[in-house]
Write an enzyme that holds these catalytic residues in place. Structure first.
Site, PDB file in Angstrom:
ATOM      1  N   ASP A 101     -14.626  31.399 -10.933  1.00  0.00           N
ATOM      2  CA  ASP A 101     -15.353  30.366 -10.183  1.00  0.00           C
ATOM      3  C   ASP A 101     -16.821  30.357 -10.612  1.00  0.00           C
ATOM      4  O   ASP A 101     -17.327  31.345 -11.142  1.00  0.00           O
ATOM      5  CB  ASP A 101     -15.293  30.662  -8.682  1.00  0.00           C
ATOM      6  CG  ASP A 101     -13.873  30.563  -8.152  1.00  0.00           C
ATOM      7  OD1 ASP A 101     -13.050  29.875  -8.780  1.00  0.00           O
ATOM      8  OD2 ASP A 101     -13.600  31.180  -7.111  1.00  0.00           O
TER       9      ASP A 101
HETATM   10  N1  URA Z   1     -10.423  34.737  -7.388  1.00  0.00           N
HETATM   11  C1  URA Z   1     -11.357  33.910  -6.870  1.00  0.00           C
HETATM   12  O1  URA Z   1     -11.320  33.536  -5.701  1.00  0.00           O
HETATM   13  N2  URA Z   1     -12.353  33.503  -7.690  1.00  0.00           N
HETATM   14  C2  URA Z   1     -12.484  33.904  -8.967  1.00  0.00           C
HETATM   15  O2  URA Z   1     -13.435  33.522  -9.659  1.00  0.00           O
HETATM   16  C3  URA Z   1     -11.486  34.770  -9.480  1.00  0.00           C
HETATM   17  C4  URA Z   1     -10.473  35.175  -8.665  1.00  0.00           C
END
Ligand code: URA
Length: 229
Positions: A101
């Site tokens: 993310d």
């Molecule tokens: N899980 C999440 O919620 N975000 C990420 O970036 C990776 C795994």
């Protein structure tokens, strides 16, 4: 893949004309003239027809220390993307093996080898991904057990593979998951009444983020790291 089939697939030539093009000496493989249409060629060997490159020669495997604020995408009108951290000559070639993310940090792998990156990310392969997590609230007493039992995600219609939660402090944990569903870690913490405030990927399979890399820096994977997937 057979050379004549490769030429046919990557040009407008028919299969018959592709065979003739090879036999007539118009094709080079790794800069050597090859006239046998049945020759087998590798995915990462340079192939040219009449001097025009049809396939580039090199496989690239890169580890990036992703900084917060960068999107795991090739382009975006609003936010900077991780591709902007790559040399411009490589941006076109690379794709991301397992996104993070925008706010998340840590290990991000980029490659032009689609078969390899599929092994890295396919849920069926059950490759462990290790994250360090900070949460807004103290982590619930039963979190280890709930993560190990798995959570049913109605959107995907599946239950997450048992995950391990190792408590590092009141609001700190190391979490290992074996798939990479959309916002998986955040959704898992939401199920135990919490909110993730920091998420940092430390490891994918046997590949660990190199601690010598500062956010935004990258390096090529070693041969052993590539072979470990
Ligand atoms: N899980 C999440 O919620 N975000 C990420 O970036 C990776 C795994």
């Amino acid at each position: 893949m057979r050379l004549d089939k490769f030429i046919c697939k990557h040009t407008d030539l028919s299969h018959r004309d592709s065979r003739w093009a090879v036999a007539a000496g118009r094709v080079t493989v790794a800069d050597s003239l090859i006239t046998d249409p049945r020759a087998e060629i590798d995915r990462f060997v340079r192939v040219k027809l009449d001097g025009r490159v049809l396939q580039e020669c090199q496989a690239h495997y890169i580890m990036l220390h992703k900084p917060a604020g960068y999107l795991s995408a090739t382009s975006d009108p609003e936010h900077p993307t991780v591709m902007e951290l790559m040399p411009s000559s490589m941006r076109e070639l690379l794709h991301i093996g397992g996104r993070l993310d925008r706010a998340s940090t840590g290990l991000l792998i980029l490659t032009n080898d689609g078969l390899w990156s599929r092994r890295l990310t396919e849920p069926g392969k059950k490759l462990p991904k290790v994250y360090r997590v900070s949460t807004a609230e103290p982590i619930a007493a039963d979190a280890e057990q709930r993560f190990a039992e798995g959570f049913y995600f109605a959107t995907e219609g599946l239950t997450t593979t048992p995950a391990q939660l190792e408590r590092l402090g009141e609001t700190e944990a190391r979490v290992t998951i074996y798939e990479g569903r959309y916002h998986q870690i955040k959704r898992m913490f939401a199920r135990v009444g919490n909110r993730v405030v920091e998420l940092h990927r430390e490891k994918m399979g046997l590949i660990e983020l190199d601690l010598a890399l500062t956010p935004g820096e990258f390096r090529a994977l070693t041969e052993a790291e590539v072979a470990s997937v």
